[in-house]
Design an enzyme around this catalytic site. Sequence first.
Site, PDB file in Angstrom:
ATOM      1  CD  GLU A  31      58.710  16.054  70.912  1.00  0.00           C
ATOM      2  OE1 GLU A  31      59.285  15.931  69.810  1.00  0.00           O
ATOM      3  OE2 GLU A  31      58.034  17.042  71.208  1.00  0.00           O
ATOM      4  CG  ASP A  42      62.631  15.509  61.320  1.00  0.00           C
ATOM      5  OD1 ASP A  42      61.863  16.090  62.104  1.00  0.00           O
ATOM      6  OD2 ASP A  42      62.722  14.278  61.249  1.00  0.00           O
TER       7      ASP A  42
END
Length: 250
Positions: A31, A42
């Site tokens: 990724e 995040d």
Amino acid sequence: MSKLFIPYIMGNKDFISNLKVLSDEGADIVEIGLPFSDPVADGPTIMEAGNKAIEEGMNARKILQELKAHKDELKDTKYVLMTYYNIILHYGEEQFIKDCEAAGVYGLIIPDLPFELGEQLKERFKDSSVKIISLIAMTASDDRIQKIAQHADGFIYTVTMNATTGENGQFHPELQSKIEYIQKNADVPVVAGFGIRNPEQVSTLSEFTDGIVIGSEIVKRFANDSETSIRQYLQSIRRALDETKAAANS
């Protein structure tokens, strides 16, 4: 099929060399995070890495250009982009998908795009080779899990904790039964991610998943550790996955 090792790296100035290290050490899919100014899903490690990548001048266009330039060297590695939908919108959907194809991108993970909108995106680009990867949260209802699982492409990414990525915390208590339910309804591998750090966690989770995603821990190590140390860590994760697979087959 071996258990999938899916590491995450930030698309920073070193991401091509980091991608090659991961490929060398047995990553099945990598990724690559596209840096974004407001990364709501995040945790602090990835947020900091994204901010630094932006300061280095990295953006979606530059990352896709570099992937295209190195495509032949990377042909043995599948890579997916983790991106917020706003980046795609700003870039232009059609051009973004076209540039992803030219860069050899296997798929897209778009954490802020609900399933229904993801299906519409797939429909708009149904002839594209780029897969839209589904995310399933542990809080999803059985009906929703069925719907997402039955339409999934590439693999399904299950969120092991109901929090932002990479933060300390416990795995969801119903994780195993949820993943087994997803697997029953899906024709693609079901992998677990968010909060995974060490080989012990990998061994535990890979007993009932088809693979694991490691993000913050790998981002942190690429930022702070020597290449030798990083490679040793990656080898320990690959070994844990392979040993789980071997034990299951014995």
